[in-house]
Design a protein around this motif. Structure first.
Motif, short mmCIF file in Angstrom:
data_model
loop_
_atom_site.label_atom_id
_atom_site.label_comp_id
_atom_site.label_asym_id
_atom_site.label_seq_id
_atom_site.Cartn_x
_atom_site.Cartn_y
_atom_site.Cartn_z
N VAL A 1 -20.20 -26.83 19.77
CA VAL A 1 -21.27 -26.17 19.01
C VAL A 1 -20.99 -26.22 17.52
O VAL A 1 -21.88 -26.51 16.71
CB VAL A 1 -21.43 -24.71 19.49
N ALA A 2 -19.74 -25.94 17.14
CA ALA A 2 -19.38 -25.98 15.72
C ALA A 2 -19.49 -27.39 15.16
O ALA A 2 -19.98 -27.59 14.04
CB ALA A 2 -17.96 -25.45 15.53
N GLY A 3 -19.07 -28.39 15.94
CA GLY A 3 -19.11 -29.76 15.46
C GLY A 3 -20.51 -30.31 15.30
O GLY A 3 -20.79 -31.07 14.37
N LEU A 4 -21.42 -29.89 16.19
CA LEU A 4 -22.79 -30.38 16.15
C LEU A 4 -23.74 -29.44 15.43
O LEU A 4 -24.93 -29.73 15.30
CB LEU A 4 -23.30 -30.63 17.58
N ASP A 5 -23.19 -28.28 14.99
CA ASP A 5 -24.00 -27.28 14.27
C ASP A 5 -25.23 -26.88 15.09
O ASP A 5 -26.36 -26.87 14.59
CB ASP A 5 -24.43 -27.83 12.90
N VAL B 1 -14.38 -23.49 13.48
CA VAL B 1 -13.03 -23.45 14.05
C VAL B 1 -12.03 -23.66 12.93
O VAL B 1 -12.08 -24.66 12.23
CB VAL B 1 -12.84 -24.53 15.13
N ASP B 2 -11.15 -22.69 12.75
CA ASP B 2 -10.07 -22.82 11.77
C ASP B 2 -8.86 -23.36 12.53
O ASP B 2 -8.16 -22.61 13.23
CB ASP B 2 -9.76 -21.46 11.15
N TRP B 3 -8.60 -24.67 12.39
CA TRP B 3 -7.58 -25.32 13.21
C TRP B 3 -6.17 -24.89 12.85
O TRP B 3 -5.27 -24.95 13.72
CB TRP B 3 -7.72 -26.83 13.13
N ILE C 1 -12.69 -23.40 28.81
CA ILE C 1 -14.09 -23.83 28.83
C ILE C 1 -14.85 -23.26 27.64
O ILE C 1 -15.61 -23.96 26.96
CB ILE C 1 -14.77 -23.39 30.14
N ALA C 2 -14.63 -21.97 27.38
CA ALA C 2 -15.28 -21.34 26.23
C ALA C 2 -14.86 -22.02 24.93
O ALA C 2 -15.69 -22.27 24.05
CB ALA C 2 -14.96 -19.85 26.19
N GLY C 3 -13.58 -22.33 24.81
CA GLY C 3 -13.08 -22.97 23.60
C GLY C 3 -13.67 -24.35 23.37
O GLY C 3 -14.05 -24.70 22.24
N ILE C 4 -13.79 -25.13 24.45
CA ILE C 4 -14.40 -26.46 24.33
C ILE C 4 -15.84 -26.34 23.87
O ILE C 4 -16.31 -27.10 23.00
CB ILE C 4 -14.33 -27.20 25.68
N LEU C 5 -16.55 -25.38 24.43
CA LEU C 5 -17.95 -25.18 24.04
C LEU C 5 -18.06 -24.78 22.58
O LEU C 5 -18.95 -25.25 21.86
CB LEU C 5 -18.59 -24.12 24.94
N GLY D 1 -9.00 -11.36 6.55
CA GLY D 1 -10.25 -11.76 5.91
C GLY D 1 -11.00 -12.88 6.60
O GLY D 1 -11.94 -13.44 6.02
N VAL D 2 -10.61 -13.23 7.81
CA VAL D 2 -11.32 -14.29 8.54
C VAL D 2 -12.63 -13.74 9.06
O VAL D 2 -12.66 -12.65 9.63
CB VAL D 2 -10.45 -14.80 9.73
N PRO D 3 -13.77 -14.45 8.87
CA PRO D 3 -15.06 -13.97 9.38
C PRO D 3 -15.00 -13.74 10.89
O PRO D 3 -14.32 -14.49 11.61
CB PRO D 3 -16.02 -15.13 9.05
N PRO D 4 -15.68 -12.69 11.41
CA PRO D 4 -15.57 -12.31 12.82
C PRO D 4 -15.82 -13.45 13.81
O PRO D 4 -15.07 -13.62 14.76
CB PRO D 4 -16.61 -11.20 12.97
N LEU D 5 -16.90 -14.22 13.60
CA LEU D 5 -17.21 -15.28 14.56
C LEU D 5 -16.14 -16.37 14.53
O LEU D 5 -15.70 -16.85 15.58
CB LEU D 5 -18.59 -15.88 14.26
N THR D 6 -15.71 -16.76 13.33
CA THR D 6 -14.64 -17.75 13.21
C THR D 6 -13.35 -17.22 13.83
O THR D 6 -12.62 -17.97 14.50
CB THR D 6 -14.39 -18.11 11.73
N ALA D 7 -13.07 -15.93 13.64
CA ALA D 7 -11.88 -15.32 14.22
C ALA D 7 -11.94 -15.36 15.75
O ALA D 7 -10.95 -15.68 16.42
CB ALA D 7 -11.72 -13.89 13.72
N ASN D 8 -13.10 -15.02 16.30
CA ASN D 8 -13.25 -14.99 17.76
C ASN D 8 -13.11 -16.38 18.36
O ASN D 8 -12.41 -16.59 19.35
CB ASN D 8 -14.61 -14.39 18.12
N VAL D 9 -13.78 -17.36 17.74
CA VAL D 9 -13.75 -18.73 18.23
C VAL D 9 -12.33 -19.31 18.12
O VAL D 9 -11.79 -19.89 19.08
CB VAL D 9 -14.74 -19.61 17.45
N SER D 10 -11.70 -19.17 16.96
CA SER D 10 -10.36 -19.71 16.75
C SER D 10 -9.33 -19.01 17.64
O SER D 10 -8.41 -19.64 18.16
CB SER D 10 -9.95 -19.56 15.27
N ASN D 11 -9.51 -17.71 17.82
CA ASN D 11 -8.61 -16.95 18.67
C ASN D 11 -8.70 -17.39 20.12
O ASN D 11 -7.69 -17.56 20.81
CB ASN D 11 -8.94 -15.46 18.55
N SER D 12 -9.93 -17.59 20.61
CA SER D 12 -10.12 -18.03 22.00
C SER D 12 -9.43 -19.37 22.25
O SER D 12 -8.77 -19.58 23.27
CB SER D 12 -11.61 -18.14 22.33
N LEU D 13 -9.59 -20.29 21.30
CA LEU D 13 -8.95 -21.60 21.43
C LEU D 13 -7.42 -21.49 21.36
O LEU D 13 -6.70 -22.11 22.15
CB LEU D 13 -9.43 -22.53 20.32
#
Length: 262
Positions: free
Chosen positions: A202-206, A214-216, A194-198, A38-50
């Protein structure tokens, strides 16, 4: 998140880290797992990459002996792979969600075909390089452009990024397949990092008006599993004969293609 779901994410990270160290395509295990929870796609992609970054680093460390003597070519390709990963991450954040859906299966299919015909193509490229008075040790002239394109794709989504990159490296560089796999692990780790840092910035500064988050906890679970899998995959992968390693790449790449098309 329940304890059972946490264990599922951790095990998915182990499997993904193992596959990434040997071939690539671990995203096709962790990403669907997160979506199923049930994780939203964008959050899943970002968290997965990190989360997969530590696993890629572990795979690179496991292959460190095969990296000996590759410092020059590694630096050359890192110079294009790092900005490419950043560009791919930006495209993920600003483009419509389905922008690359049509081209991803084609890229994976192309990578599989190139891996199959790679011995003949690499011999032809090596002959061309010798005819131009070069030994081909640092790769064909077009290799940085192909590595950049692969890095953009990896920063955007990265499913079967390793398959595509192994095809590119195998054709463009005259060297043993295991040594190229070691180089692939380094490049993938940098692109994902690099993608993960970006993503975090982006998430931190909205920025860009995205819903990127990012789901830590997910990052931690995937990261721990991916590190275990990265060392495991390196231990197994570096012992595979070249023909079996090539066959593994083709099988995993085909499975990735089937998953994306169904």
């Amino acid at each position: 998140m329940s304890p059972l779901e946490a264990v599922a994410v951790l095990l998915a990270g182990v499997a993904a880290g193992t596959i990434n160290a040997v071939v690539g395509s671990g995203t096709l295990i962790t990403f669907p797992t997160l979506l199923a929870l049930g994780v939203p796609p964008l959050t899943a992609n970002v968290s997965n990459s990190l989360g997969l970054v530590p696993g890629s680093v572990a795979g690179a460390v496991g292959y460190r002996r095969e990296l000996a003597g590759q410092r020059t070519r590694m630096r050359r390709l890192l110079l294009v792979s790092a900005p490419a990963g950043a560009l791919g991450a930006l495209l993920l954040l600003v483009l419509p969600a389905g922008a690359f859906e049509a081209v991803v299966p084609f890229l994976i299919a192309l990578g599989i075909v190139l891996v199959i015909v790679q011995p003949r193509l690499s011999a032809w490229v090596a002959a061309r390089e010798r005819a131009r008075g070069r030994d081909g040790g640092d790769g064909a002239w077009w290799l940085p452009f192909a590595a950049f394109a692969s890095g953009v794709y990896g920063g955007y989504f990265g499913a079967a990024q390793g398959v595509i990159l192994m095809a590119v490296l195998g054709i463009g560089i005259s060297d043993a397949l295991q040594r190229l796999n070691a180089l692939k692990n380094v490049l993938v780790a940098v692109v994902n990092g690099i993608a993960g840092i970006l993503f975090v910035v982006v998430a931190g500064l909205d920025l860009f008006g995205t819903q990127a988050e990012v789901d830590w906890l997910l990052v931690l679970l995937i990261g721990v599993g991916a590190v275990i899998g990265g060392f495991l995959g390196a231990a197994v992968g570096r012992r595979l004969p070249p023909l079996l390693l090539r066959a593994t790449i083709v099988v995993v790449g085909t499975a990735a293609l089937v998953v994306l098309l169904t």
